[in-house]
Design an enzyme around this catalytic site. Structure first.
Site, mmCIF file in Angstrom:
data_model
loop_
_atom_site.group_PDB
_atom_site.id
_atom_site.type_symbol
_atom_site.label_atom_id
_atom_site.label_comp_id
_atom_site.label_asym_id
_atom_site.label_seq_id
_atom_site.Cartn_x
_atom_site.Cartn_y
_atom_site.Cartn_z
ATOM 1 N N ASP A 12 1.392 -43.874 124.645
ATOM 2 C CA ASP A 12 0.416 -44.719 125.328
ATOM 3 C C ASP A 12 -0.111 -44.047 126.592
ATOM 4 O O ASP A 12 0.629 -43.411 127.337
ATOM 5 C CB ASP A 12 1.100 -46.051 125.687
ATOM 6 C CG ASP A 12 0.150 -47.067 126.290
ATOM 7 O OD1 ASP A 12 -0.889 -47.335 125.667
ATOM 8 O OD2 ASP A 12 0.456 -47.590 127.380
ATOM 9 N N GLU A 43 -2.796 -41.374 122.758
ATOM 10 C CA GLU A 43 -3.981 -42.123 123.157
ATOM 11 C C GLU A 43 -4.672 -41.308 124.251
ATOM 12 O O GLU A 43 -4.213 -41.284 125.391
ATOM 13 C CB GLU A 43 -3.601 -43.512 123.678
ATOM 14 C CG GLU A 43 -4.816 -44.336 124.068
ATOM 15 C CD GLU A 43 -4.462 -45.607 124.830
ATOM 16 O OE1 GLU A 43 -5.231 -46.573 124.743
ATOM 17 O OE2 GLU A 43 -3.422 -45.628 125.527
#
Length: 547
Positions: free
Chosen positions: A210, A251
């Site tokens: 993330d 990401e």
């Protein structure tokens, strides 16, 4: 109990994820096994056959760790536990074992840019200035000038929040209840490595990392070598030293030229979630023209050997359109989010795919045909295979987070709860769960579910499509995306997709005679005229060619 799997096999030349189709699941909203109204790991385990039958080969599970659940589980309060909301560690072991039995890999989340303010690290850090955990976070006596801005403008006005107990400000790029970890500290990175080890020992096959650029901002502050990207070398070396086949999917919402550093020479991220191409797919859908996708492909760097891009249509967040110009973003807003309540953070759209495309199954199938035609690894979002809707009455990004619609019966077959659900069911218009659900579409061979399943399975039968790159073709029709996968001048596959609602004709060279592998039902009825191949409005045709 831990789980291992013989499915964990790959080579440097052909890693397992090169042929993968990833299915993204929100464990809170997929299937409830115990009737408490929340989805859980046992419910997901019971529904893994649906994932397998769709043609997916990997299930990506959103966070299930200890959490107050104020940010969809991304507010982690304990990285080393399964939250009771979702079950137990034994439930996870059973899920991983069952997935592997079905030939599915399992990818989980590595959420380490921040924690919840309820994490024991932060609780101890704020109340004791002498605590070793004080250095785990980013503090200041006064709000400091910084180049970083709030991730959620309009919701958070600053990246600094005052903590009364600590008597200092702490930094938070995301919500104020999610203080930033200081990854410039060796001890924090060691904790992250241990967290990764725990889940690897429980059999997971990879991590979606993330907020990678935000992490790199902190590591760069500690050591500017390689612009702070050295941390990805460190993480990759660590996980591969224990499990060489593990995948790191990052990401990375950056300009495409930045992707080179995040890949490295395939010694950093294995997969990069490709926001650049995602934005331009929606620009192409808005215009009904292939040009934006062709231009985007030409301007993005090729992944290094052994690495890939990951492509998707919608995910669990807003459709973030920051890679477009202001004028281009305005075009996409006008086409798919004309009302202010449909937009978010000044940059994105808080809608699911089907409502954006008017609930038109042909258009939705075409959008999936485009995504599945792109070089790299496709990612499917739970519920998109049946055209689920949204709930714009819910705040921010939660508008797209609604329960999976399994049946037209009680609670959409998601839960037996009598006391409410984790999120309201969609009951509006054509998106009512009684009109769009898996059970009904399973019985209808012309349904969106069957079309997407056929596309996914056809793509898996075409190994040429799993390479790192492809070659756009000029077929004399601006609305038709034509991509050739395979060696230049050699055999391969040509994928045609008409982004317009109007029919078009693709002019293929006589040197490209092809055997049709897949076509939408309307295009299939249109006969070719020499090397002129008609494609229906919002239609697609996939051909195997000799040269």
């Amino acid at each position: 109990m831990t789980s291992t799997s013989t499915s964990r096999t790959q080579t440097a030349e052909r890693p397992w994820f090169a042929d993968a189709v990833i299915y993204q699941v929100d464990p809170n909203l997929f299937a409830d096994s115990d009737g408490d109204g929340h989805g859980d790991l046992r419910g997901l385990t019971a529904r893994l056959e649906h994932v397998r039958d769709l043609g997916a080969t990997c299930v990506w599970i959103l966070p299930f760790y200890g959490t107050p659940y104020r940010d969809g589980g991304y507010d982690v309060s304990d990285h080393r536990t399964v939250d009771p909301l979702f079950g137990t560690m034994e439930d996870l072991d059973r899920l991983v074992a069952r997935a592997h039995e079905l030939g599915l890999h399992v990818m989980t989340e590595l959420v380490v840019q921040h924690t919840s303010d309820q994490h024991r690290w932060f609780r101890q850090a704020r109340r004791d200035p002498g605590s070793p955990y004080r250095d785990y976070y980013v503090w200041a006596d006064h709000p400091e000038e910084t180049d970083v801005e709030p991730i959620f403008p309009g919701v958070e006005d600053s990246v600094w929040a005052w903590d009364q107990a600590a008597g200092r400000y702490y930094r938070h790029l995301f919500y104020s209840h999610e203080p930033d970890l200081d990854l410039s500290r060796d001890v924090v990175r060691e904790e992250i490595a241990e967290v990764a080890d725990l889940w690897l020992d429980h059999g997971v096959d990879g991590f979606r990392v993330d907020a990678v650029p935000s992490i790199i901002e902190r590591t760069r502050a500690a050591d500017p070598t390689d612009h702070g990207l050295w941390w990805l070398d460190e993480l990759r070396d660590h996980v591969e030293s224990r499990h060489p086949e593990i995948v790191l999917m990052g990401e990375v919402d950056e300009q495409p030229e930045e992707y080179v550093g995040y890949f490295g020479g395939n010694h950093r991220l294995n997969l990069i979630l490709n926001f650049w191409i995602n934005n331009h797919v929606f620009l192409a859908l808005a215009r009904g023209e292939a040009g934006p996708i062709v231009d985007a492909l030409e301007h993005q760097p090729d992944p290094p050997p052994g690495a890939r891009y990951a492509n998707w249509l919608r995910n669990h967040d807003e459709l973030d359109l920051e890679r477009l110009t202001d004028a281009e973003r305005a075009e996409v807003f006008a086409a798919f989010a004309p009302e202010p309540e449909m937009q978010l953070y000044g940059r994105g759209i808080r809608r699911r795919l089907s409502p954006m495309l008017g609930g038109d199954d042909r258009w939705e199938a075409l959008a999936h045909a485009v995504m599945l035609s792109l070089p790299g690894v496709p990612v499917l979002r739970y519920g998109d295979e049946v055209g689920q809707g949204e709930d714009l009455s819910r705040p921010e990004r939660t508008a797209v987070r609604t329960p999976m619609q399994w049946t037209g019966g009680r609670n959409a077959g998601f839960s037996e709860s009598v006391d409410g659900l984790a999120a309201p069911l969609v009951t509006a218009g054509i998106f009512d769960y009684r009109r769009r659900n898996v059970a009904d579409q399973e019985r209808d061979p012309a349904s969106l579910l069957h079309r997407i399943r056929a596309m996914v399975q056809a793509r898996r039968s075409l190994p040429e499509t799993t390479g790192r790159t492809c070659r756009p073709l000029d077929v004399g029709a601006s609305s038709v995306l034509a991509l050739h996968h395979g060696a230049d001048g050699g055999p391969g596959v040509v994928l045609l997709a008409n982004l317009s609602a109007e029919p078009a004709v693709a002019e293929l060279s006589a040197a490209l005679p092809g055997e049709e592998v897949l076509a939408d039902e309307v295009s299939r009825e249109l006969a070719a005229d020499g090397d002129r191949l008609p494609v229906a409005g919002h239609g697609y045709r996939w051909l195997r060619v000799r040269s």
